[in-house]
Write a protein that holds these residues in place. Structure first.
Motif, PDB file in Angstrom:
ATOM      1  N   ALA A   1       0.845  -1.200   0.000  1.00 12.40           N
ATOM      2  CA  ALA A   1       0.000   0.000   0.000  1.00 12.40           C
ATOM      3  C   ALA A   1       0.882   1.253   0.000  1.00 12.40           C
ATOM      4  CB  ALA A   1      -0.926  -0.011   1.208  1.00 12.40           C
ATOM      5  N   MET A   2       1.974   1.212   0.757  1.00 10.89           N
ATOM      6  CA  MET A   2       2.913   2.360   0.760  1.00 10.89           C
ATOM      7  C   MET A   2       3.444   2.591  -0.652  1.00 10.89           C
ATOM      8  SD  MET A   2       5.408   1.553   4.005  1.00 10.89           S
ATOM      9  CE  MET A   2       6.655   2.771   3.581  1.00 10.89           C
ATOM     10  N   ALA A   3       3.843   1.487  -1.308  1.00 11.38           N
ATOM     11  CA  ALA A   3       4.399   1.595  -2.663  1.00 11.38           C
ATOM     12  C   ALA A   3       3.338   2.147  -3.616  1.00 11.38           C
ATOM     13  CB  ALA A   3       4.903   0.232  -3.134  1.00 11.38           C
ATOM     14  N   ALA A   4       2.093   1.701  -3.436  1.00 13.96           N
ATOM     15  CA  ALA A   4       1.004   2.179  -4.316  1.00 13.96           C
ATOM     16  C   ALA A   4       0.785   3.680  -4.128  1.00 13.96           C
ATOM     17  CB  ALA A   4      -0.272   1.405  -4.016  1.00 13.96           C
ATOM     18  N   ARG A   5       1.034   4.170  -2.902  1.00 10.78           N
ATOM     19  CA  ARG A   5       0.862   5.610  -2.627  1.00 10.78           C
ATOM     20  C   ARG A   5       2.092   6.414  -3.053  1.00 10.78           C
ATOM     21  NH1 ARG A   5      -1.117   3.619   2.377  1.00 10.78           N
ATOM     22  NH2 ARG A   5       0.825   4.203   3.393  1.00 10.78           N
ATOM     23  N   GLY A   6       3.101   5.745  -3.579  1.00 14.80           N
ATOM     24  CA  GLY A   6       4.257   6.477  -4.116  1.00 14.80           C
ATOM     25  C   GLY A   6       5.479   6.488  -3.217  1.00 14.80           C
ATOM     26  N   ALA A   7       5.506   5.617  -2.197  1.00 11.18           N
ATOM     27  CA  ALA A   7       6.700   5.557  -1.329  1.00 11.18           C
ATOM     28  C   ALA A   7       7.918   5.171  -2.170  1.00 11.18           C
ATOM     29  CB  ALA A   7       6.482   4.522  -0.226  1.00 11.18           C
ATOM     30  N   THR A   8       9.083   5.645  -1.780  1.00  6.35           N
ATOM     31  CA  THR A   8      10.308   5.285  -2.508  1.00  6.35           C
ATOM     32  C   THR A   8      10.739   3.880  -2.086  1.00  6.35           C
ATOM     33  OG1 THR A   8      11.761   6.087  -0.768  1.00  6.35           O
ATOM     34  CG2 THR A   8      11.104   7.694  -2.457  1.00  6.35           C
ATOM     35  N   ILE A   9      11.637   3.338  -2.870  1.00 11.12           N
ATOM     36  CA  ILE A   9      12.122   1.985  -2.550  1.00 11.12           C
ATOM     37  C   ILE A   9      12.858   1.985  -1.203  1.00 11.12           C
ATOM     38  CG2 ILE A   9      14.322   2.150  -3.823  1.00 11.12           C
ATOM     39  CD1 ILE A   9      13.644  -0.762  -4.838  1.00 11.12           C
ATOM     40  N   ASN A  10      13.561   3.076  -0.901  1.00 10.25           N
ATOM     41  CA  ASN A  10      14.270   3.133   0.383  1.00 10.25           C
ATOM     42  C   ASN A  10      13.283   3.185   1.552  1.00 10.25           C
ATOM     43  OD1 ASN A  10      16.549   3.084  -1.104  1.00 10.25           O
ATOM     44  ND2 ASN A  10      17.420   5.007  -0.374  1.00 10.25           N
ATOM     45  N   GLU A  11      12.172   3.899   1.356  1.00 10.84           N
ATOM     46  CA  GLU A  11      11.149   3.948   2.418  1.00 10.84           C
ATOM     47  C   GLU A  11      10.537   2.560   2.620  1.00 10.84           C
ATOM     48  OE1 GLU A  11       9.819   8.636   1.832  1.00 10.84           O
ATOM     49  OE2 GLU A  11       8.787   7.072   0.696  1.00 10.84           O
ATOM     50  N   VAL A  12      10.319   1.858   1.509  1.00 11.76           N
ATOM     51  CA  VAL A  12       9.730   0.517   1.608  1.00 11.76           C
ATOM     52  C   VAL A  12      10.707  -0.436   2.309  1.00 11.76           C
ATOM     53  CG1 VAL A  12       9.033  -1.489   0.233  1.00 11.76           C
ATOM     54  CG2 VAL A  12       8.143   0.783  -0.325  1.00 11.76           C
ATOM     55  N   PHE A  13      11.995  -0.390   1.935  1.00 12.45           N
ATOM     56  CA  PHE A  13      12.980  -1.262   2.604  1.00 12.45           C
ATOM     57  C   PHE A  13      13.059  -0.928   4.096  1.00 12.45           C
ATOM     58  CE2 PHE A  13      15.387  -2.024  -1.606  1.00 12.45           C
ATOM     59  CZ  PHE A  13      14.838  -3.287  -1.754  1.00 12.45           C
ATOM     60  N   ALA A  14      13.062   0.361   4.419  1.00 12.20           N
ATOM     61  CA  ALA A  14      13.166   0.765   5.838  1.00 12.20           C
ATOM     62  C   ALA A  14      11.994   0.183   6.624  1.00 12.20           C
ATOM     63  CB  ALA A  14      13.200   2.287   5.941  1.00 12.20           C
ATOM     64  N   PHE A  15      10.814   0.210   6.038  1.00 12.89           N
ATOM     65  CA  PHE A  15       9.624  -0.338   6.708  1.00 12.89           C
ATOM     66  C   PHE A  15       9.733  -1.864   6.862  1.00 12.89           C
ATOM     67  CE2 PHE A  15       5.406  -2.278   6.309  1.00 12.89           C
ATOM     68  CZ  PHE A  15       4.771  -1.724   7.415  1.00 12.89           C
TER      69      PHE A  15
ATOM     70  N   SER B   1       5.724  -5.341  -6.419  1.00 11.70           N
ATOM     71  CA  SER B   1       6.314  -6.099  -7.529  1.00 11.70           C
ATOM     72  C   SER B   1       6.862  -5.169  -8.608  1.00 11.70           C
ATOM     73  CB  SER B   1       5.282  -7.053  -8.132  1.00 11.70           C
ATOM     74  OG  SER B   1       4.902  -8.000  -7.166  1.00 11.70           O
ATOM     75  N   LYS B   2       6.273  -3.959  -8.693  1.00 11.77           N
ATOM     76  CA  LYS B   2       6.814  -2.995  -9.671  1.00 11.77           C
ATOM     77  C   LYS B   2       8.089  -2.352  -9.159  1.00 11.77           C
ATOM     78  CE  LYS B   2       2.794  -1.401 -12.176  1.00 11.77           C
ATOM     79  NZ  LYS B   2       1.690  -0.483 -11.997  1.00 11.77           N
ATOM     80  N   LEU B   3       8.158  -2.192  -7.827  1.00 13.52           N
ATOM     81  CA  LEU B   3       9.261  -1.442  -7.224  1.00 13.52           C
ATOM     82  C   LEU B   3      10.494  -2.319  -6.964  1.00 13.52           C
ATOM     83  CD1 LEU B   3       9.390   1.524  -6.231  1.00 13.52           C
ATOM     84  CD2 LEU B   3       8.731   0.699  -3.957  1.00 13.52           C
ATOM     85  N   LEU B   4      10.263  -3.561  -6.534  1.00 11.99           N
ATOM     86  CA  LEU B   4      11.372  -4.419  -6.090  1.00 11.99           C
ATOM     87  C   LEU B   4      11.819  -5.358  -7.220  1.00 11.99           C
ATOM     88  CD1 LEU B   4      10.225  -5.370  -2.462  1.00 11.99           C
ATOM     89  CD2 LEU B   4      11.396  -3.335  -3.260  1.00 11.99           C
ATOM     90  N   PRO B   5      13.090  -5.814  -7.166  1.00 11.55           N
ATOM     91  CA  PRO B   5      13.585  -6.683  -8.244  1.00 11.55           C
ATOM     92  C   PRO B   5      12.835  -7.997  -8.362  1.00 11.55           C
ATOM     93  CG  PRO B   5      15.247  -6.368  -6.515  1.00 11.55           C
ATOM     94  CD  PRO B   5      14.095  -5.507  -6.158  1.00 11.55           C
ATOM     95  N   ARG B   6      12.689  -8.432  -9.589  1.00  3.68           N
ATOM     96  CA  ARG B   6      12.084  -9.741  -9.858  1.00  3.68           C
ATOM     97  C   ARG B   6      13.127 -10.825  -9.576  1.00  3.68           C
ATOM     98  NH1 ARG B   6      10.780  -5.890 -12.927  1.00  3.68           N
ATOM     99  NH2 ARG B   6      12.620  -6.014 -14.251  1.00  3.68           N
ATOM    100  N   MET B   7      12.660 -11.960  -9.067  1.00  5.60           N
ATOM    101  CA  MET B   7      13.583 -13.062  -8.790  1.00  5.60           C
ATOM    102  C   MET B   7      14.005 -13.729 -10.089  1.00  5.60           C
ATOM    103  SD  MET B   7      15.312 -14.337  -6.583  1.00  5.60           S
ATOM    104  CE  MET B   7      16.339 -15.717  -6.253  1.00  5.60           C
ATOM    105  N   ALA B   8      15.221 -14.256 -10.098  1.00  2.00           N
ATOM    106  CA  ALA B   8      15.699 -15.014 -11.259  1.00  2.00           C
ATOM    107  C   ALA B   8      14.906 -16.317 -11.384  1.00  2.00           C
ATOM    108  CB  ALA B   8      17.181 -15.320 -11.072  1.00  2.00           C
TER     109      ALA B   8
ATOM    110  N   VAL C   1      18.433  -2.862  -7.755  1.00  5.57           N
ATOM    111  CA  VAL C   1      18.781  -1.469  -7.514  1.00  5.57           C
ATOM    112  C   VAL C   1      20.143  -1.389  -6.828  1.00  5.57           C
ATOM    113  CG1 VAL C   1      16.523  -0.363  -7.560  1.00  5.57           C
ATOM    114  CG2 VAL C   1      17.232  -1.620  -5.524  1.00  5.57           C
ATOM    115  N   GLY C   2      20.749  -0.210  -6.886  1.00  3.57           N
ATOM    116  CA  GLY C   2      22.103  -0.052  -6.350  1.00  3.57           C
ATOM    117  C   GLY C   2      23.073   0.063  -7.503  1.00  3.57           C
ATOM    118  N   ASN C   3      24.339  -0.228  -7.219  1.00  2.00           N
ATOM    119  CA  ASN C   3      25.380  -0.088  -8.228  1.00  2.00           C
ATOM    120  C   ASN C   3      25.696  -1.461  -8.801  1.00  2.00           C
ATOM    121  OD1 ASN C   3      26.279   2.851  -7.424  1.00  2.00           O
ATOM    122  ND2 ASN C   3      26.075   1.680  -5.541  1.00  2.00           N
ATOM    123  N   ILE C   4      25.516  -1.598 -10.106  1.00  2.00           N
ATOM    124  CA  ILE C   4      25.790  -2.888 -10.752  1.00  2.00           C
ATOM    125  C   ILE C   4      26.853  -2.631 -11.804  1.00  2.00           C
ATOM    126  CG2 ILE C   4      24.786  -4.701 -12.215  1.00  2.00           C
ATOM    127  CD1 ILE C   4      22.080  -3.695 -10.738  1.00  2.00           C
TER     128      ILE C   4
END
Ligand SMILES: C[S@@+](CC[C@H](N)C(=O)[O-])C[C@H]1O[C@@H](n2cnc3c(N)ncnc32)[C@H](O)[C@@H]1O
Length: 289
Positions: A15-29, A55-62, A148-151
């Motif tokens: 729900a946070m992600a749907a409201r526009g939370a950033t990925i860092n806010e979601v990870f912190a939660f 699922s839109k914000l976080l990486p998909r699993m291999a 996300v991050g440095n690849i």
């Protein structure tokens, strides 16, 4: 499997992600609500229809096939091995450095498709994470999955890495020095040394001589590999792929702690560990000497 409370927390994160939370806010939660294992279960289950915004914000699993190709395992069994290593990393870093991994700058060297890097989000924000691998396929898999991050792509025989120097609190290479030739091992250990912070910790995995017996592919020649391991402290069976200027840099490798201590004087062995989930990966903790 996630408990009801944990599923509720993930729904809140969605729900946070749907409201526009950033990925860092979601990870912190998520860090405050999930155990490391629950976080891992979530990460390996993405994308999923019940959490569309996450699922839109976080990486998909291999795919399972990719997981198996890189590690020999997949799914929850592999997650068990991953979590065992990450817990040992967190525990030993705290024990040896009196600091937690929270907020640490971390490099996953030889990251593959980003198996362990995905778990690092539990501790530190993506900006502080470098996932590095010389194989273009590995780097593409990380990028295409939305990691996300440095690849970054490194060299098979690196002199330095595409990352800041003297900067990393923690660097690790899981199941990398269990595969590198003598020259690739030399090059990588010396390149990693340039990037570790003065009080940083490098964690590598190495294989014991028993590996040559338990891998059925090598069992017929196990005595020869064990003899080489005992005589030189290092045994290597090239796979024949990843040749650099005609030299095979990748295969299967075992080495001793004495070999590390004698050949790499700019690193000092600070400790060792291993986990029942994956007993032929022995963890070695190294500090810049
Ligand atoms: C067995 S996989 C392990 C991947 C990842 N660390 C994991 O545990 O899921 C070995 C990885 O090492 C990478 N690699 C091969 N040669 C290397 C080298 N010379 N230096 C660093 N990494 C290398 C491969 O591309 C591959 O991604």
């Amino acid at each position: 499997m996630l408990l009801t409370d944990e599923t509720k927390s993930v729904a809140e994160a969605d729900a946070m992600a749907a409201r526009g939370a950033t990925i860092n806010e979601v990870f912190a939660f998520l860090r405050t609500r999930l155990s490391l294992d629950a976080f891992g279960l979530l990460m390996i289950s993405l994308p999923r229809a019940d959490f569309p915004a996450l699922s839109k914000l976080l990486p998909r699993m291999a795919s399972d096939e990719t997981q198996r190709n890189f590690t020999g395992n997949c799914g929850k069994v592999l997650l068990g091995q991953t979590v065992s290593f990450v817990r040992a990393l967190a525990y030993n870093y705290a024990a040896l450095r009196n600091r937690s991994l929270s907020g640490a700058r971390i490099m996953d060297y030889g990251c593959g498709y980003g198996r362990i890097s995905r778990m690092l989000y539990y501790y530190t924000d993506p900006e502080a994470i470098w996932a590095v691998d010389p194989w273009d396929l590995a780097v593409s898999l990380c990028r295409e999955a939305g990691m996300v991050g440095n690849i970054a792509q490194s060299d098979y025989l690196p002199t330095s890495l595409p990352a800041p120097e003297a900067a990393f609190d923690v660097m690790f290479a899981f199941s990398v020095f269990t595969h590198t030739s003598r020259n690739a091992t030399n090059a990588a250990l010396s390149a990693l040394r340039r990037h570790i912070a003065p009080n940083g910790l490098l964690v590598i995995t190495i294989r014991p001589p028993e590996y040559w017996v338990v891998n059925p592919e090598y069992a017929p020649q196990a005595d020869a590999f064990k003899a080489k391991h005992d005589a030189d402290g290092f045994a290597f069976a090239p796979h024949g792929r990843d040749t650099v200027e005609g030299e095979a840099t990748y295969g299967d490798t075992s080495m001793t702690l004495d070999f590390l201590a004698q050949n790499y004087p700019d690193w000092r062995i600070e400790g060792t560990d291993w986990a029942l989930a994956d007993p032929y990966q022995r963890y070695v903790f190294l500090t810049p000497a």
